[in-house]
Design a protein around this motif. Structure first.
Motif, short mmCIF file in Angstrom:
data_model
loop_
_atom_site.label_atom_id
_atom_site.label_comp_id
_atom_site.label_asym_id
_atom_site.label_seq_id
_atom_site.Cartn_x
_atom_site.Cartn_y
_atom_site.Cartn_z
N ALA A 175 57.62 58.80 78.84
CA ALA A 175 56.53 58.99 79.82
C ALA A 175 55.16 59.01 79.16
CB ALA A 175 56.73 60.31 80.55
N HIS A 176 55.09 58.66 77.88
CA HIS A 176 53.78 58.75 77.22
C HIS A 176 53.52 57.51 76.38
CE1 HIS A 176 50.71 59.85 74.38
NE2 HIS A 176 51.53 59.57 73.41
N GLY A 177 52.24 57.18 76.30
CA GLY A 177 51.86 56.08 75.43
C GLY A 177 51.80 54.76 76.18
N SER A 178 51.28 53.74 75.50
CA SER A 178 50.93 52.47 76.17
C SER A 178 52.15 51.85 76.88
CB SER A 178 50.37 51.48 75.15
OG SER A 178 51.30 51.35 74.08
N LEU A 179 53.33 51.85 76.25
CA LEU A 179 54.48 51.18 76.88
C LEU A 179 54.93 51.93 78.14
CD1 LEU A 179 56.62 50.12 73.76
CD2 LEU A 179 55.01 48.74 75.13
N SER A 180 54.60 53.22 78.21
CA SER A 180 55.10 54.04 79.32
C SER A 180 54.43 53.71 80.64
CB SER A 180 54.84 55.52 79.01
OG SER A 180 53.44 55.79 79.10
N HIS A 181 53.36 52.91 80.57
CA HIS A 181 52.64 52.60 81.81
C HIS A 181 53.01 51.21 82.34
CE1 HIS A 181 50.59 56.27 80.96
NE2 HIS A 181 50.10 55.81 79.84
#
Ligand SMILES: Nc1ncnc2c1ncn2[C@@H]1O[C@H](COP(=O)(O)OP(=O)(O)OP(=O)(O)O)[C@@H](O)[C@H]1O
Ligand SMILES: O=P(O)(O)O[C@H]1[C@H](O)[C@H](O)[C@H](OP(=O)(O)O)[C@@H](OP(=O)(O)O)[C@@H]1O
Ligand SMILES: [Mg+2]
Length: 350
Positions: A175-181
């Motif tokens: 749920a965190h960091g660039s890939l999580s979005h």
């Protein structure tokens, strides 16, 4: 619930704050990007006006000589996620944890175990899924969802048996960091082949392209409206999967085909202040955190307050009261600590 107005401080309250907090040292552990987003230099100036020193902690250097710290505010989510596979990050995290173990009187905002759980959407969505029980009186819910661990063979059956409804939104487990979005909207069973585990599938809820971000700072919270995904026809349809990045959708300046309603519709009432306050109180207890964000949408059919996401130490964009609210929370945790210490000293044998 507080709307974003200009902060008001009477001279007396500033004077009182200064006397109580003078000489305190608050450490910050933030990535360079987060440091800029928080505007740490401006916060340091604001704190200096209250006699409080803000110190930017260099994780790569021994922490003890950089201390002591009364409070450490951090967003170590980058380091925690990278420590899963990177020995250097593991060492940084170990150094930080050793320092905290050796300095138990240093207050950590927020505790590492609490932050770690929100890095996993499986964990945060389990918390969200229980809210309707604990907040039964407020008609708060979260969409049906499915944890996809690795095996995709039974996904279609699970979608049906777990009561999910198309369109589905697919989000990475992390749920965190660039890939999580990076996310996708899936419109039929035939497109479940576009799902890549580990991830969560969540029923998409039509909400009129308006997102309500609730920014929490200790016992205060602030509501900010944001653009959001537009409505889509309910039920399966023969439409190709839409891949998107959530930061194209719900930032203040977001504007695209994905956020522009295809049809006129009456505006929805904002979530009830009382329901949001009850939700924040419950999440403060469930999460054991002070700095987090909750993303809420209003179901256009039922007007139900629907929780779709919880964020660690968000950006607080659109909250001019963030600095005074954060310093006030820091002051309150130090007051609480002093009270507990004094209480223990006054009651020998505890
Ligand atoms: N179940 C849902 N129903 C309808 N819209 C949704 C749902 N889940 C997410 N969305 C839309 O997708 C956007 C991004 O979702 P989400 O907040 O879960 O992603 P995120 O990457 O964690 O975002 P951020 O970290 O910026 O909060 C939301 O702002 C909303 O517009
Ligand atoms: O618009 P907001 O404040 O919600 O944007 C947040 C977002 O919700 C996430 O919390 C981001 O953190 P990561 O998930 O760790 O990427 C925040 O990014 P950050 O650089 O501020 O930590 C966004 O501000
Ligand atoms: Mg979100």
């Amino acid at each position: 619930m507080e709307r974003s107005e200009a902060p008001t401080h009477t001279p007396l309250s500033v004077a009182l704050t200064r006397s109580l907090m003078s000489g305190r040292r608050v450490g910050f552990c933030l990535s360079a990007k987060k440091r800029r987003r928080v505007n740490l230099d401006a916060f340091a100036d604001f704190c200096a006006g209250h006699g409080v020193e803000v110190v930017e902690i260099d994780l790569a250097q021994p922490l003890a000589p950089q201390g002591p710290f009364d409070v450490i505010v951090h967003k170590l989510s980058d380091v925690i996620v990278e420590a899963e596979h990177d020995s250097q990050s593991q060492q940084l995290l170990a150094n930080f944890q050793s320092f905290m173990s050796a300095h138990p009187s240093t207050v950590l905002l927020d505790p590492l175990p609490a932050m770690t759980q929100l890095l996993d959407r499986f964990a945060s969505y389990r918390i969200m899924s229980k809210l309707h029980k604990s907040l039964r009186d407020w008609r708060v819910c979260s969409p049906p969802y499915l944890e996809i661990h690795s095996d995709l063979s039974s996904v279609q059956h699970a979608v049906t048996t777990r009561g999910l409804s198309f369109p589905l939104i697919c989000k990475t487990r992390v749920a965190h960091g660039s890939l999580s979005h990076e996310m996708s909207l899936i419109f039929s069973a035939g497109s479940l082949a576009d799902v890549h585990a580990p991830c969560v599938l969540q029923s998409f809820v039509n909400h009129g392209a308006v997102l309500h971000k609730v920014f929490v700072v200790g016992d205060r919270h602030f509501c900010v409206e944001r653009p959001s995904l537009k409505n889509f026809p309910s039920g399966p349809c023969d439409r190709k999967t839409i891949f998107f990045n959530s930061h194209q959708v719900s930032k203040p300046e977001s504007s695209s085909d994905l956020t522009a309603l295809d049809e006129q519709m009456p505006g929805l009432p904002p979530p009830s202040s009382e329901a949001v306050a009850a939700l924040v109180r419950e999440l403060r207890v469930q999460l054991g955190m002070a700095l987090f964000g909750v993303d809420i949408i209003i179901n256009i059919h039922t007007h139900t307050l629907t929780v779709i996401d919880i964020n660690i130490f968000p950006g607080y964009e659109g909250v001019p009261q963030f600095f005074p609210a954060l310093l006030s929370h820091i002051e309150s945790v130090l007051d609480e600590q002093a009270t507990q210490t004094t209480g223990a000293a006054a009651t020998p044998g505890l």
